[in-house]
Write a protein that holds these residues in place. Structure first.
Motif, PDB file in Angstrom:
ATOM      1  N   VAL A 157       3.194   6.198  10.663  1.00  0.00           N
ATOM      2  CA  VAL A 157       3.453   7.348  11.520  1.00  0.00           C
ATOM      3  C   VAL A 157       3.811   6.830  12.915  1.00  0.00           C
ATOM      4  N   SER A 158       4.999   7.136  13.378  1.00  0.00           N
ATOM      5  CA  SER A 158       5.454   6.644  14.679  1.00  0.00           C
ATOM      6  C   SER A 158       5.491   7.724  15.754  1.00  0.00           C
ATOM      7  N   ILE A 172       3.937  -5.006  13.565  1.00  0.00           N
ATOM      8  CA  ILE A 172       3.299  -4.053  12.662  1.00  0.00           C
ATOM      9  C   ILE A 172       2.943  -4.726  11.338  1.00  0.00           C
ATOM     10  N   THR A 173       1.725  -4.460  10.861  1.00  0.00           N
ATOM     11  CA  THR A 173       1.256  -5.005   9.589  1.00  0.00           C
ATOM     12  C   THR A 173       0.680  -3.880   8.729  1.00  0.00           C
ATOM     13  N   ILE A 177      -1.789  -0.639   9.828  1.00  0.00           N
ATOM     14  CA  ILE A 177      -1.443   0.749   9.525  1.00  0.00           C
ATOM     15  C   ILE A 177      -2.595   1.448   8.817  1.00  0.00           C
ATOM     16  N   GLU A 178      -3.167   0.789   7.820  1.00  0.00           N
ATOM     17  CA  GLU A 178      -4.214   1.398   7.006  1.00  0.00           C
ATOM     18  C   GLU A 178      -5.589   1.345   7.654  1.00  0.00           C
ATOM     19  N   ASP A 179      -5.664   0.818   8.870  1.00  0.00           N
ATOM     20  CA  ASP A 179      -6.939   0.667   9.566  1.00  0.00           C
ATOM     21  C   ASP A 179      -7.400   1.944  10.253  1.00  0.00           C
ATOM     22  N   PRO A 185       0.422   2.742  13.955  1.00  0.00           N
ATOM     23  CA  PRO A 185       0.545   1.275  13.949  1.00  0.00           C
ATOM     24  C   PRO A 185      -0.411   0.550  14.889  1.00  0.00           C
ATOM     25  N   ASP A 186      -0.969   1.260  15.873  1.00  0.00           N
ATOM     26  CA  ASP A 186      -1.902   0.649  16.817  1.00  0.00           C
ATOM     27  C   ASP A 186      -3.240   1.371  16.707  1.00  0.00           C
ATOM     28  N   SER A 187      -4.209   0.763  16.046  1.00  0.00           N
ATOM     29  CA  SER A 187      -5.499   1.407  15.812  1.00  0.00           C
ATOM     30  C   SER A 187      -6.206   1.777  17.101  1.00  0.00           C
ATOM     31  N   ALA A 188      -6.034   0.943  18.121  1.00  0.00           N
ATOM     32  CA  ALA A 188      -6.690   1.209  19.402  1.00  0.00           C
ATOM     33  C   ALA A 188      -6.150   2.469  20.057  1.00  0.00           C
ATOM     34  N   ASP A 189      -4.955   2.879  19.664  1.00  0.00           N
ATOM     35  CA  ASP A 189      -4.306   4.040  20.262  1.00  0.00           C
ATOM     36  C   ASP A 189      -4.414   5.275  19.370  1.00  0.00           C
ATOM     37  N   ALA A 190      -5.019   5.129  18.188  1.00  0.00           N
ATOM     38  CA  ALA A 190      -5.010   6.208  17.193  1.00  0.00           C
ATOM     39  C   ALA A 190      -5.895   7.387  17.572  1.00  0.00           C
ATOM     40  N   GLU A 191      -6.947   7.149  18.348  1.00  0.00           N
ATOM     41  CA  GLU A 191      -7.896   8.221  18.649  1.00  0.00           C
ATOM     42  C   GLU A 191      -7.249   9.390  19.380  1.00  0.00           C
ATOM     43  N   ARG A 192      -6.296   9.120  20.244  1.00  0.00           N
ATOM     44  CA  ARG A 192      -5.654  10.229  20.972  1.00  0.00           C
ATOM     45  C   ARG A 192      -4.806  11.080  20.019  1.00  0.00           C
TER      46      ARG A 192
END
Length: 360
Positions: A157-158, A172-173, A177-179, A185-192
């Motif tokens: 998801v981009s 990207i790995t 992605i599945e983390d 693609p960036d788990s640290a940024d996924a929370e927002r």
């Protein structure tokens, strides 16, 4: 027929969203390809509902059964039939849809075409139909493991609504992605992104966005000229998925703002093979893969079913108001990732087999 996709490697999906089950028949898979239920189940688990707090809470295990075409863990070269039984059916949630058309759904158009429709869950128009596609894509992946082991497909998801991922494609790995539950693609940024989807759901609304796919290790030569161009088949495959509204490859629409001198991919020889210094073509030129990464993006609309009252009409044409019940995704994108991945596999495996058929 519209339920069949592919030429040499073909899938036919079947079943309705609230019927006994859904599935796929895969025809044209080479013999002696290792295949087990676990190879298929791993991708069905990535697609299934109820997998996280930001998707539909419908509880389905989506456990698959291989009914034919496999013996002793190997394909026979005959049709492979795969079935998933529906477990959590709630037809009562769709009672109002017997007489009312849901805005931006296929209720009216199916009725206009066939004079009859599957009211519960949308029937064949439901994303539940994609189980067959994902299962077929999992079979295709097993073919790649044997015939093209260097192939890697990364789908993620981009963009969600106005939030856009900034991670460079090179970093990207699959593990990254599945983390996270968004498949950002960036788990640290996924929370927002998660916070946005949860907020939208609490408001009874939905959001759309973009799924990006990067295919590495594609050999040059896949695809055919004119009507069977590789990007044309990819576009058809992606736009056949529920809720899709756009497809672009390489530079896409942004490339229209460049001059030819800026947009052209210069050729060089590197490591004994022809390469391009840039990849604005998205790995495909003249409808044929050039050996560079194939990069494309698919736009998904906001989920049509929302928990807000909407204006509609009845089957007799009278004005009405509809507030949908049932269990639905506030954002289809996290579950769309394995769907895009599966359709990519199906297009590429078909063209791989077609190319091998040309070899002497």
């Amino acid at each position: 027929m519209p339920n069949t996709f592919g030429h040499l490697f073909r899938i036919t999906t079947w079943g309705e969203s609230h019927g006994s089950g859904v599935g796929v028949v895969v025809d044209g898979c080479p013999a002696r390809i290792p295949l087990a239920v676990a190879d298929i189940q791993v991708d069905l688990d990535r697609r299934r509902p109820g997998q996280s707090k930001i998707v539909t809470p419908r509880k389905e295990s989506d456990t698959c059964e291989i009914l034919s075409g496999v013996i002793d863990g190997q394909t026979l070269g005959t049709p492979i039939s795969i079935m998933v039984r529906n477990e959590d059916q709630r037809p009562e949630a769709y009672k109002e849809m017997e007489t009312l058309y849901r805005p931006s759904h296929a209720d009216y158009t199916y009725q206009a075409k066939y004079g009859i429709r599957a009211v519960q869950g949308g029937g064949r128009a439901s994303a539940r139909e994609t189980i067959g596609r994902v299962a077929g894509g999992a079979v295709a992946q097993q073919v790649f493991k044997k015939l093209l082991p260097g192939l890697e497909i990364l789908t993620y998801v981009s963009q969600v609504h106005e939030l856009v991922a900034t991670t460079s494609i090179e970093k990207i790995t699959f593990a990254g992605i599945e983390d996270n539950i968004v498949r950002w693609p960036d788990s640290a940024d996924a929370e927002r992104v998660i916070a946005l989807i949860e907020k939208v759901r609490s408001e009874g609304d939905s959001v759309g966005g973009v799924v990006t796919c990067v295919v590495r290790g594609v050999p040059p030569g896949l695809g055919d000229p004119v009507f069977d161009k590789l990007e044309a088949d990819l576009a058809k495959a992606m736009l056949s998925l529920p809720a899709t509204k756009g497809f672009e490859i390489g530079s896409g629409f942004a490339g229209t703002r460049l001059r030819g001198s800026e947009h052209n991919d210069a050729f060089v020889t590197e490591g004994g093979r022809v390469r391009t210094t840039t990849n604005r073509s998205g790995g495909i030129q003249g409808g044929i893969s050039n050996g560079e990464d194939i990069v494309f993006r698919v736009g998904f609309k906001p989920t049509a079913t929302i928990a807000q009252a909407q204006q509609t009409v009845s089957v007799t044409g009278e004005a009405a108001e509809l507030k949908a019940r049932g269990r639905h995704d506030p954002c289809v994108l996290p579950r769309a990732v394995p769907m895009v991945e599966a359709m990519t596999r199906l297009v590429l495996v078909d063209h791989l087999l077609r190319q091998r058929a040309l070899s002497i």
